[in-house]
Scaffold this motif. Structure first.
Motif, PDB file in Angstrom:
ATOM      1  N   HIS A 248      36.968  46.961  47.974  1.00 56.57           N
ATOM      2  CA  HIS A 248      37.987  48.014  47.939  1.00 56.57           C
ATOM      3  C   HIS A 248      37.569  49.069  48.955  1.00 56.57           C
ATOM      4  O   HIS A 248      36.524  49.704  48.816  1.00 56.57           O
ATOM      5  N   ASN A 287      41.256  45.157  48.673  1.00 57.52           N
ATOM      6  CA  ASN A 287      42.268  46.174  48.419  1.00 57.52           C
ATOM      7  C   ASN A 287      42.043  47.256  49.466  1.00 57.52           C
ATOM      8  O   ASN A 287      41.003  47.924  49.462  1.00 57.52           O
ATOM      9  N   TYR A 289      42.898  50.654  50.940  1.00 55.18           N
ATOM     10  CA  TYR A 289      43.522  51.976  50.961  1.00 55.18           C
ATOM     11  C   TYR A 289      43.377  52.460  52.399  1.00 55.18           C
ATOM     12  O   TYR A 289      42.461  53.206  52.747  1.00 55.18           O
ATOM     13  N   ASN A 327      44.220  53.099  40.376  1.00 58.77           N
ATOM     14  CA  ASN A 327      43.883  51.684  40.518  1.00 58.77           C
ATOM     15  C   ASN A 327      43.627  50.958  39.205  1.00 58.77           C
ATOM     16  O   ASN A 327      43.689  49.728  39.164  1.00 58.77           O
ATOM     17  N   TRP A 347      51.003  47.215  38.147  1.00 58.83           N
ATOM     18  CA  TRP A 347      50.526  48.469  38.733  1.00 58.83           C
ATOM     19  C   TRP A 347      51.680  49.431  39.002  1.00 58.83           C
ATOM     20  O   TRP A 347      51.524  50.653  38.874  1.00 58.83           O
TER      21      TRP A 347
END
Length: 375
Positions: A248, A287, A289, A327, A347
């Motif tokens: 992440h 993931n 961001y 998250n 989500w």
């Protein structure tokens, strides 16, 4: 009245009618509220130009999905019309088998959404089947409003994409074949990683490290890197050689590269799509961001390069500025054994950053939405 006068009036009337038609917004609305029902069925749409060349891989993928406990329809898809695709998804939900989600393989239609000055691909359009999608100005062809109508804004299904076509200078068929080979290997326990996660937080988000880590609820074995002097491009790329299951990343980005340092000034280096492709990346899931990193319609976007690099199976990210927040609404379902696509759909139910929030509207899932993390 003279004939020439009649002609002029007729022309003005035709122009007026044409302008009037353009002024009328296009509205996509099912006019009925849909309640997601329990379904074990998925649709797999394969672009017709690659279907026959990937027949062995697609047949194996179908067998793997059935072995996993799902029913599946394989569709040799030739339409480039997004409305036709959405109607097909909608019609499937109305059948007895229902629809859990859909996987798009190859160049499958998408729509653009306009929010202020940003124009971006929006897969939520295919996921929310009972909301109202409005194109206020048909001349530009972008949807620019999304309202509940008689339904709601939340997605009823999930979609994911496996599409290598935006990568330049490669053999795309080989890229698909490599992806499905490792997908099958993972499903048959011949590709695995320790149940571990790397959380890499660059300077502008490091002050919230404890909050971010509190949301990583699918893992207990977490390596956190967030000290500003340590979060650099060179350090990050080295860590992709390690056997984490999930990465992440929080970093400023363009669609083609990550830029490290305060305010994304790249003072601590950058990582571009070429470096991702040329690095032997070992993690399986990401993931990101990272603004626009998964803008899958952009040539050589870094998200697609992640997906088709070495061992990667799925990438979560955004086609626009922003990324996934809150998250735990994603990781809690993953920790319960739900598939990647369903966790992604759930989500969107978070109370503060749901479908109406601009930072959520470009979120997408690249890869096989039917995969789960190791437990």
């Amino acid at each position: 009245m003279k004939k020439s006068g009649k002609i002029i009036i007729t022309i003005f009337l035709l122009i007026g009618l044409a302008l009037g038609a353009l002024a009328v917004p296009y509205i996509y609305n099912f006019f009925q509220s849909l309640t997601p029902k329990e379904s074990n069925h998925v649709n797999v749409y394969v672009n017709s130009t690659i279907y026959s060349s990937l027949s062995s891989e697609i047949d194996q993928f179908e067998e793997d999905i059935i072995t996993q406990g799902y029913t599946v329809d394989l569709l040799n898809w030739s339409s480039n019309n997004a409305i036709t695709l959405k109607n097909h998804l909608l019609n499937t939900t109305q059948e007895q088998k229902g629809l859990l989600g859909a996987i798009f393989i190859g160049d499958i239609p998408y729509v653009n959404y306009k929010n202020g000055t940003e124009i971006f691909a929006c897969d939520l359009f295919f996921m929310d089947l009972d909301g109202v999608w409005i194109d206020l100005d048909q001349a530009d062809g972008y949807y620019d409003d999304h309202t509940p109508g008689s339904g709601d804004l939340l997605p009823e299904i999930w979609v994911s994409r496996i599409n290598s076509e935006s990568i330049g200078g490669i053999n795309h068929l080989n890229a698909y074949k490599s992806y499905f080979a490792r997908n099958h290997a993972y499903r048959t326990d011949n590709l695995n990683r320790p149940h571990s996660q790397l959380v890499y937080i660059d300077d502008d988000w490091s002050s919230w490290t404890s909050e971010w880590l509190g949301d990583m609820t699918a893992y207990t074995n977490i390596t956190s890197v967030s000290t500003n002097i340590n979060t650099t491009a060179s350090d990050y790329i080295k860590r992709l050689n390690q056997t984490y299951e999930f990465v992440h990343l929080f970093v400023h980005s363009y669609y083609y590269e990550h830029v490290f340092g305060p305010n994304g000034d790249s003072s601590e280096g950058s990582v571009n799509y070429t470096q991702i492709s040329n690095t032997y990346t070992k993690p399986l899931f990401y993931n990101l961001y990272a603004c626009s990193a998964c803008n899958y319609v952009a040539q050589d976007n870094i998200g697609t390069h992640y997906l088709f690099s070495n061992n990667t199976l799925a990438v979560v990210g955004s086609t626009k500025t922003g990324g996934m927040t809150m998250n735990s609404y994603f990781y809690n379902p993953l920790n319960q054994g739900k598939v990647m696509g369903e966790s992604f759909r759930l989500w969107f139910n978070n109370p503060l950053h749901g479908p109406k929030d601009s930072s959520s509207q470009g979120m997408c899932l690249l890869g096989d939405g039917l995969l789960t993390i190791s437990m």
